[in-house]
Design a protein around this motif. Structure first.
Motif, PDB file in Angstrom:
ATOM      1  N   SER A 302      30.932  51.784  41.652  1.00  0.00           N
ATOM      2  CA  SER A 302      29.597  51.454  41.441  1.00  0.00           C
ATOM      3  C   SER A 302      29.446  50.615  40.264  1.00  0.00           C
ATOM      4  O   SER A 302      28.733  49.638  39.919  1.00  0.00           O
ATOM      5  N   GLU A 303      29.987  51.533  39.046  1.00  0.00           N
ATOM      6  CA  GLU A 303      29.771  51.148  37.684  1.00  0.00           C
ATOM      7  C   GLU A 303      30.110  49.512  37.381  1.00  0.00           C
ATOM      8  O   GLU A 303      29.352  48.707  36.608  1.00  0.00           O
ATOM      9  N   SER A 374      35.988  36.748  49.609  1.00  0.00           N
ATOM     10  CA  SER A 374      34.739  36.503  49.768  1.00  0.00           C
ATOM     11  C   SER A 374      33.805  36.723  48.543  1.00  0.00           C
ATOM     12  O   SER A 374      32.615  36.169  48.395  1.00  0.00           O
ATOM     13  N   VAL A 375      34.081  37.849  47.894  1.00  0.00           N
ATOM     14  CA  VAL A 375      33.384  38.358  46.809  1.00  0.00           C
ATOM     15  C   VAL A 375      33.767  37.901  45.199  1.00  0.00           C
ATOM     16  O   VAL A 375      33.309  38.205  44.371  1.00  0.00           O
ATOM     17  N   ALA A 376      35.051  37.131  45.423  1.00  0.00           N
ATOM     18  CA  ALA A 376      35.742  36.851  43.927  1.00  0.00           C
ATOM     19  C   ALA A 376      34.798  36.399  43.063  1.00  0.00           C
ATOM     20  O   ALA A 376      34.766  36.337  41.974  1.00  0.00           O
ATOM     21  N   LYS A 377      33.927  35.258  43.600  1.00  0.00           N
ATOM     22  CA  LYS A 377      33.200  34.521  42.623  1.00  0.00           C
ATOM     23  C   LYS A 377      32.012  35.152  41.964  1.00  0.00           C
ATOM     24  O   LYS A 377      31.550  34.895  40.891  1.00  0.00           O
ATOM     25  N   PHE A 378      31.953  36.335  42.318  1.00  0.00           N
ATOM     26  CA  PHE A 378      30.885  37.077  41.643  1.00  0.00           C
ATOM     27  C   PHE A 378      31.118  38.008  40.453  1.00  0.00           C
ATOM     28  O   PHE A 378      30.588  38.609  39.842  1.00  0.00           O
ATOM     29  N   PHE A 379      32.469  38.124  40.498  1.00  0.00           N
ATOM     30  CA  PHE A 379      33.058  38.893  39.479  1.00  0.00           C
ATOM     31  C   PHE A 379      33.731  38.117  38.264  1.00  0.00           C
ATOM     32  O   PHE A 379      34.770  37.479  38.718  1.00  0.00           O
ATOM     33  N   SER A 380      33.561  38.292  37.042  1.00  0.00           N
ATOM     34  CA  SER A 380      34.311  37.454  36.129  1.00  0.00           C
ATOM     35  C   SER A 380      35.543  38.107  36.011  1.00  0.00           C
ATOM     36  O   SER A 380      35.815  39.130  36.349  1.00  0.00           O
ATOM     37  N   PRO A 381      36.461  37.308  35.261  1.00  0.00           N
ATOM     38  CA  PRO A 381      37.984  37.886  35.300  1.00  0.00           C
ATOM     39  C   PRO A 381      38.032  39.246  34.420  1.00  0.00           C
ATOM     40  O   PRO A 381      38.795  39.847  34.913  1.00  0.00           O
ATOM     41  N   GLU A 382      37.157  39.484  33.551  1.00  0.00           N
ATOM     42  CA  GLU A 382      37.102  40.741  32.818  1.00  0.00           C
ATOM     43  C   GLU A 382      36.813  42.052  33.977  1.00  0.00           C
ATOM     44  O   GLU A 382      37.442  42.912  33.944  1.00  0.00           O
ATOM     45  N   LEU A 383      35.771  41.776  34.824  1.00  0.00           N
ATOM     46  CA  LEU A 383      35.316  42.579  35.701  1.00  0.00           C
ATOM     47  C   LEU A 383      36.374  42.953  36.817  1.00  0.00           C
ATOM     48  O   LEU A 383      36.652  43.828  37.172  1.00  0.00           O
ATOM     49  N   GLN A 384      36.906  41.712  37.002  1.00  0.00           N
ATOM     50  CA  GLN A 384      38.095  41.749  38.102  1.00  0.00           C
ATOM     51  C   GLN A 384      39.189  42.619  37.461  1.00  0.00           C
ATOM     52  O   GLN A 384      39.733  43.468  38.270  1.00  0.00           O
ATOM     53  N   ALA A 385      39.510  42.434  36.182  1.00  0.00           N
ATOM     54  CA  ALA A 385      40.499  43.181  35.682  1.00  0.00           C
ATOM     55  C   ALA A 385      40.181  44.727  35.721  1.00  0.00           C
ATOM     56  O   ALA A 385      41.088  45.682  36.001  1.00  0.00           O
ATOM     57  N   LEU A 386      38.800  44.963  35.524  1.00  0.00           N
ATOM     58  CA  LEU A 386      38.344  46.384  35.334  1.00  0.00           C
ATOM     59  C   LEU A 386      38.463  47.105  37.013  1.00  0.00           C
ATOM     60  O   LEU A 386      39.139  48.214  37.143  1.00  0.00           O
ATOM     61  N   LEU A 387      38.407  46.183  38.000  1.00  0.00           N
ATOM     62  CA  LEU A 387      38.393  46.583  39.351  1.00  0.00           C
ATOM     63  C   LEU A 387      39.759  46.879  39.536  1.00  0.00           C
ATOM     64  O   LEU A 387      40.033  47.900  40.316  1.00  0.00           O
ATOM     65  N   PHE A 388      40.608  46.057  39.007  1.00  0.00           N
ATOM     66  CA  PHE A 388      41.947  46.391  39.587  1.00  0.00           C
ATOM     67  C   PHE A 388      42.476  47.483  38.824  1.00  0.00           C
ATOM     68  O   PHE A 388      43.482  48.323  39.385  1.00  0.00           O
ATOM     69  N   GLU A 389      42.157  47.594  37.770  1.00  0.00           N
ATOM     70  CA  GLU A 389      42.677  48.921  37.041  1.00  0.00           C
ATOM     71  C   GLU A 389      41.898  50.090  37.888  1.00  0.00           C
ATOM     72  O   GLU A 389      42.839  51.086  37.801  1.00  0.00           O
TER      73      GLU A 389
END
Ligand code: ASP
Length: 600
Positions: A302-303, A374-389
């Motif tokens: 969520s965060e 489908s939701v890749a475009k809504f997450f910046s590369p930094e946020l994506q990195a956080l999600l993957f972590e």
């Protein structure tokens, strides 16, 4: 006895002996001068050779014999010629050279093969259950069931338990299902109820001072036949006095480990069994009976999601709902088209349980590749990195993202986990993954009836520290209840009980049981509690489900000798059935069937 030896018992050491065997013709091959019969009894299969030259009379009879005829055969055990051994059967090194054959009975051609493990339509199997039970697989299951029950009896006897029978003709019980009613002839207009469990009686046995009770108990619940249920089923019903939760858990855990390790070659995933709180299992697995043979846990993101540009996620978090991610290892290694299909198939599944949608992200197989989905475009590369972590996602993985209110999101997680595990074959059939689910809420709000319902049953005690919340916040009170779960099934449920009358009355009141009604139904319990009821608790493992899991079968009908169909019908004897008008008259019963409701 009509036999000196069982077919499956003959070995090299019997070579040279004259024996008499009896059983069913499993297979037959007529090779002219020589007839070969495989004779089967419960112990196994034995090859018999009948030679025309040497035993013309026996041979003549043997040529007539067909599948499932019942024969008695006298003969000599001989070693099979080198190279002719059959390693697939236990008697494969020997055969019987027959000197006499008697036909004990003939058989019609069975409606399905007894000697092959073919798929046969279940209604046919149930209609001819006595033939179905001849099949090796069913025999194996019923033998295992016998061994499990024998093991339990010996184990509990050694632990100081007494097996005590309780009545089948009884009064309504508190498990929350519909009762089966039995009209009384001698008391017109009055009914017994078949017990949904011996719950009250085992508690009364504790009041009576028996301290440790068990029973292999038949229970009856008139529920709609959804899923894998039977109107009557068997529980190992148990109760102990002067115990705390820990005592019950340890005893059952020890017994389960010994059953698995002594009677099967299955692997236990973890010993001691993991213990999870209700809240934890719901948040991570969306179910209070999670299959722990695979991970696919939902991680709260969520965060991170609230910082994305996706309004659906942001709004969900603002509304107090979670956003969760499930990592599907390696699922990204398919073409774009396949991936979209894969995603939409799962989106359909979550919609079927009330979800609005399912987002997904695909990690590139190689470092530096592009993140898709489908939701890749809504997450910046930094946020994506956080999600993957946060999800420990690896290259080639897919992340499913869900945002929904509880409890809808739980159903979505559950259906995703179960169906992904099936598609990717993640549940090892040889593993038994037991765990305990603890700290259930004592009561659940029932919005339809506008009242609190016990989440286990009426007699479950609240956790002592939470008792003070009973009036102010009943939904926050935890119950002293425990479930034992294995491979996604609840295999046992139990609790520490209320043993004080005041507390029991209070719980009756909270769940909206009218005191007059409560006294009418459970007055004997309230009264018994005033005569020195000891602290007590118990549990009831389901024998059918346990044996099903131990046998590796997909449903409980495979481990019950004479089960009902999914429509609660006994297809062999056609029960339930109509009765004679005189029988109804004797019972002072009139049927009020509408004309169109033709009885089947
Ligand atoms: N009677 C309970 C049940 O059938 C088990 C128990 O509380 O011991 O679920």
């Amino acid at each position: 006895m009509l036999k000196t030896h069982h077919c499956g018992s003959l070995r090299q050491e019997h070579v040279g002996q004259q024996v008499t065997v009896a059983g069913w013709v499993h297979n037959w091959r007529d090779q002219g001068g020589l007839v070969f019969l495989d004779l089967r009894d419960r112990s196994g299969v034995l090859q018999v050779a009948i030679d025309r030259e040497k035993q013309p009379e026996a041979h003549a009879l043997a040529t007539q014999a067909r599948s499932e005829w019942v024969l008695q055969i006298v003969g000599t055990v001989v070693r099979r010629p080198a190279g002719m051994e059959n390693p697939n059967i236990a008697t494969g090194e020997v055969e019987l050279h027959a000197s006499a054959v008697s036909v004990l009975n003939r058989a019609k051609t069975p409606p399905f093969y007894i000697n092959r493990d073919d798929r046969v339509e279940e209604s046919l199997r149930l209609r001819y259950r006595y033939l179905d039970l001849r099949r090796e697989r069913m025999q194996r299951n019923l033998i295992l069931r016998h061994r499990v029950i024998k093991f339990i009896r010996d184990f509990l006897d050694a632990e100081g338990f007494l097996e005590i029978e309780t009545p089948i003709l009884f009064k309504t019980t508190p498990e929350g299902a519909r009762d089966y009613l039995v009209p009384s002839r001698v008391h017109p207009g009055k009914f017994y109820a078949l017990p949904q469990s011996p719950q009250q009686l085992k508690q009364l046995l504790m009041v009576a001072g028996y301290e440790r009770y068990f029973q292999i108990a038949r229970c009856f619940r008139d529920e709609d036949q959804r899923g894998d249920r039977q109107p009557e089923f068997t529980q190992l019903d148990m109760e102990m006095s002067f115990v705390e939760r820990e005592d019950v858990l340890q005893l059952i855990e020890r017994m389960m480990i010994e059953i698995v390790e002594t009677l099967t070659d299955r692997q236990l995933l973890a010993k001691p069994f993991p213990r999870l709180t209700y809240q934890e299992v719901m948040e991570r697995f969306g179910s209070d009976k999670p299959d722990l043979r695979y991970d696919l846990a939902a991680i709260d993101v969520s965060e991170i999601a609230t910082q994305s540009d996706f309004a659906v996620f942001k709004d969900a978090v603002t509304a107090g709902n979670p956003v969760k991610a499930i990592r599907v290892p390696g699922a990204g290694n398919q073409s774009g088209g396949q991936l979209r299909k894969f995603h939409s198939a799962y989106e359909e599944r979550v919609r079927a349980v009330g979800g609005k949608g399912l987002g997904y992200l695909v990690l590139p197989a190689e470092a530096g590749g592009e993140v898709k989905g489908s939701v890749a475009k809504f997450f910046s590369p930094e946020l994506q990195a956080l999600l993957f972590e946060a999800t420990q996602a690896q290259p080639g993985d897919v992340l499913f993202l869900l945002a929904e209110a509880r409890p809808v999101i739980y159903g979505m997680i559950d259906v995703l986990r179960r169906s992904l595990a099936e598609e990717f074959n993640l549940a090892d059939p040889n593993t038994m993954a037991f765990c305990w689910t603890l700290d259930f809420p004592l009561m659940e709000w029932n919005p339809d009836e506008n009242r609190w319902d016990p989440s286990h049953h009426l007699f479950t005690a609240p956790v002592p520290e939470d008792e003070h919340l009973l009036d102010s916040a009943p939904g926050q009170v935890r119950g002293q209840q425990y479930d034992l779960v294995c491979n996604g099934y609840e295999v046992a449920g139990g609790s520490i009980r209320i043993h004080r009358q005041e507390l029991q009355e209070k719980i009756f009141g909270l769940i909206g049981l009218d005191m007059v009604d409560a006294k009418e139904r459970f007055g004997h319990m309230l009264e018994a509690f005033t005569y020195g009821a000891p602290p007590h608790g118990g549990i009831a493992p389901g024998i059918d489900r346990l044996v099903m899991l131990l046998a590796g079968e997909p449903n409980i009908r495979e481990v019950i000798a004479f089960p009902k169909s999914q429509m609660a019908i006994d297809l062999m004897v056609s029960a339930p059935s109509e009765v004679y008008p005189e029988q109804l008259e004797e019972l002072s019963i009139q049927l009020a069937l509408a004309d169109e409701a033709e009885p089947e």
